[in-house]
Write a protein that holds these residues in place. Structure first.
Motif, short mmCIF file in Angstrom:
data_model
loop_
_atom_site.label_atom_id
_atom_site.label_comp_id
_atom_site.label_asym_id
_atom_site.label_seq_id
_atom_site.Cartn_x
_atom_site.Cartn_y
_atom_site.Cartn_z
N UNK A 51 7.58 -5.33 17.02
CA UNK A 51 8.28 -6.49 17.58
C UNK A 51 9.53 -6.01 18.30
N UNK A 52 9.73 -6.48 19.53
CA UNK A 52 10.91 -6.12 20.28
C UNK A 52 12.11 -6.96 19.84
N UNK A 53 13.23 -6.30 19.63
CA UNK A 53 14.45 -6.98 19.22
C UNK A 53 15.48 -6.88 20.34
N UNK A 54 15.99 -8.03 20.77
CA UNK A 54 17.02 -8.06 21.81
C UNK A 54 18.32 -8.62 21.23
N UNK A 55 19.41 -8.05 21.65
CA UNK A 55 20.73 -8.56 21.25
C UNK A 55 21.33 -9.25 22.46
N UNK A 56 21.67 -10.54 22.31
CA UNK A 56 22.17 -11.34 23.42
C UNK A 56 23.58 -11.84 23.13
N UNK A 57 24.26 -12.12 24.21
CA UNK A 57 25.53 -12.85 24.05
C UNK A 57 25.20 -14.31 23.76
N UNK A 58 26.22 -15.07 23.41
CA UNK A 58 26.00 -16.48 23.13
C UNK A 58 25.58 -17.24 24.38
N UNK A 59 25.77 -16.66 25.56
CA UNK A 59 25.35 -17.30 26.80
C UNK A 59 23.92 -16.92 27.18
N UNK A 60 23.32 -15.98 26.43
CA UNK A 60 21.95 -15.59 26.70
C UNK A 60 21.80 -14.32 27.49
N UNK A 61 22.92 -13.63 27.80
CA UNK A 61 22.83 -12.37 28.53
C UNK A 61 22.38 -11.26 27.59
N UNK A 62 21.45 -10.41 28.06
CA UNK A 62 20.94 -9.31 27.24
C UNK A 62 21.97 -8.19 27.22
N UNK A 63 22.31 -7.78 25.98
CA UNK A 63 23.25 -6.67 25.82
C UNK A 63 22.49 -5.37 25.62
N UNK A 64 21.53 -5.42 24.70
CA UNK A 64 20.71 -4.24 24.42
C UNK A 64 19.42 -4.70 23.77
N UNK A 65 18.48 -3.75 23.63
CA UNK A 65 17.20 -4.07 22.98
C UNK A 65 16.66 -2.85 22.26
N UNK A 66 15.70 -3.09 21.39
CA UNK A 66 15.12 -1.99 20.61
C UNK A 66 14.28 -1.06 21.46
N UNK A 67 13.91 -1.48 22.67
CA UNK A 67 13.10 -0.64 23.55
C UNK A 67 13.96 0.32 24.36
N UNK A 68 15.30 0.10 24.35
CA UNK A 68 16.20 0.97 25.10
C UNK A 68 16.48 0.45 26.50
N UNK A 69 15.72 -0.57 26.95
CA UNK A 69 15.97 -1.13 28.27
C UNK A 69 17.02 -2.21 28.17
N UNK A 70 17.89 -2.26 29.20
CA UNK A 70 18.93 -3.29 29.22
C UNK A 70 18.86 -4.03 30.56
N UNK A 71 17.83 -4.88 30.72
CA UNK A 71 17.69 -5.59 32.00
C UNK A 71 18.87 -6.53 32.22
N UNK A 72 19.27 -6.58 33.49
CA UNK A 72 20.42 -7.42 33.85
C UNK A 72 19.90 -8.83 34.14
#
Length: 483
Positions: A87-108
């Motif tokens: 399962x991929x885990x993403x860490x987001x800001x409260x506004x929904x912007x992606x900060x980081x993920x378990x896959x190592x990709x940080x799409x803007x």
């Protein structure tokens, strides 16, 4: 063997098959739809439960532990602590912007699916749909996590549903295959069921058509059960009754022809004799007397046939009035006395002092005359016939004619009241007397009952309702009268 074209032609067979298939199809559709929805819900809920369990366990560790250090260290600690296999885990800001993920990709990019606002609102968000870019079917589960009371992040789990959907598709195809197999079996069974109903009906219809053409010797053959068996038995019984009625009618025509021929021959013979002249007054008187008696006999036969015709067409009208039963029975015995005297038969009358009923005196007298006349006809010489009347209850009375004659066999007793039936054709008559008597009694709301034993005699009982003024009166004492 029936051709396929004939198996689906319009008729009961097709209606039975179509209705049977429709019922089973609807049932299968409901069962399979319910089953597939339940399986899909189970699979999806299992994945959701697995993720939420992981979140709960990790939240407990965050609550009792601490993630200190720089933001980068905190984010890495979150990924390690909340990570879930496959399962991929993403860490987001409260506004929904992606900060980081378990896959190592940080799409803007910013996540706009409904699970993120739900997580920010304090609940566990859930969303199922197609992932942007890859168009892959995924389930997203989001949860807000606070660190050190001032840092808040949204943890978003992405789990691919492609494998689950493939399994669900396979289950759907398997269910459809099973449904088609079941419908095929049901179709075959429904044809068998339809044939088991339609074939007997076709047989019954064919035989009925033969009966309608007058071939009443044909019968429905086959050991059919339930309602179809009852229908076949009823039609066979109807044919038997028609054959019997036709036989009785033929016997009646033969009998009545004989009955009419005898007096007509006497009348014609004496008429021609008297016309030729040359006879003394005594011979002339004898001839005129024979002509008169035979004419009365003819009139009686014709009247009996006319009465029966009126009863059959419900055209007989009763002239109702108050009738004294004792007087009526006395008149009956006086009318039959001469005939009984020739056979030295004693007529006895036993009657209560006062019994009144509401009836048609002439028609009721016709009934009693017929019963007593039959008793005289079938009783031996020097015997007795008892005619009695008594109250049975506060609302009914009974008149009984009892003789010690030849009696009636059990087989004949069941048919003796049928029209045209004669126990002994040699005694003459039309065979209508008892049939007419019973119908007259029934018109008076009464009953005619017979009890007989071969060689010992017969008892006929006529039960009639009392006159309203007599109902409930005390029962007077019996007063036997001998005539």
């Amino acid at each position: 063997m029936e051709r396929p074209g004939t198996m689906i032609k319009k008729g009961m067979r097709r209606q039975i098959v179509l209705h049977y298939i429709l019922v089973v199809f609807v049932a299968l559709l409901l069962v399979e739809t319910t089953f597939l929805l339940a399986i899909r819900t189970y699979y999806y809920d299992s994945i959701y439960t697995k993720i939420t369990t992981q979140i709960s366990a990790a939240e407990s560790m965050v609550k009792y532990g601490s993630l200190n250090g720089t933001s980068a260290n905190q984010l890495q600690g979150l990924l390690e602590l909340f990570n879930l296999e496959n399962t991929e885990l993403e860490v987001l800001t409260l506004k929904g912007d992606i900060i980081t993920s378990s896959t190592g990709f940080q799409p803007d990019r910013t996540i706009t699916t409904s699970d993120v606002p739900e997580a920010v609102g304090g609940s566990t968000g859930r969303w199922v749909g197609r992932q942007a870019g890859t168009n892959e079917s995924v389930m997203a589960v989001s949860k807000m996590v606070r660190i050190n009371t001032h840092d808040s992040y949204v943890l978003r789990y992405l789990s691919s549903m492609e494998g689950v959907n493939k399994d669900l598709l396979n289950l759907t195809l398997l269910s459809l295959a099973i449904g088609v197999a079941v419908l095929t079996i049901v179709l075959l069974l429904s044809f068998g069921l339809a044939n088991s109903i339609v074939r007997p009906l076709n047989n019954i219809t064919a035989v009925s058509a033969q009966m309608a053409k007058g071939k009443f010797t044909t019968r429905i053959k086959g050991d059919y059960r339930y309602e179809i068996g009852e229908l076949a038995s009823t039609l066979n019984y109807m044919a038997d009754e028609i054959v019997r009625s036709n036989q009785i009618k033929d016997d009646f025509i033969s009998s009545i022809s004989h009955e009419l021929r005898t007096p007509l021959t006497s009348i014609k013979g004496w008429s021609e004799t008297l016309v030729s002249g040359g006879y003394d007054p005594e011979e002339t008187k004898l001839g005129v007397g024979i002509i008169s008696r035979e004419s009365d006999r003819l009139i009686g036969l014709v009247e009996e046939i006319l009465d029966f015709s009126k009863l059959q067409q419900n055209e007989m009208k009763l002239s109702m009035g108050q009738v004294d039963i004792k007087v009526l029975l006395q008149e009956t015995l006086l009318n039959i006395w001469a005939k009984a005297e020739k056979k030295r038969i004693h007529l006895l009358l036993e009657c209560e002092e006062t019994i009144f009923i509401k009836a048609d005196a002439n028609r009721l007298k016709q009934v009693f005359l017929n019963l007593v006349d039959n008793a005289v006809k079938f009783s031996p010489e020097d015997s007795s016939i008892v005619l009695s009347a008594e109250r049975l209850s506060g609302t009914e009375m009974a008149v009984t004619v009892r003789d010690s004659g030849i009696g009636i066999s059990e087989a004949h007793l069941a048919r003796v009241r049928d029209r045209f039936f004669q126990v002994d054709a040699l005694n003459g008559g039309t065979g209508l007397g008892l049939a007419i008597s019973q119908q007259i009694v029934e018109l008076h709301n009464g009953k005619l009952e017979m009890d007989s034993e071969l060689g010992k005699g017969t008892q006929v009982t006529v039960i009639l309702p009392l006159d309203d003024s007599q109902q409930g009166n005390a029962r007077p004492s019996n007063s036997p009268v001998t005539s």
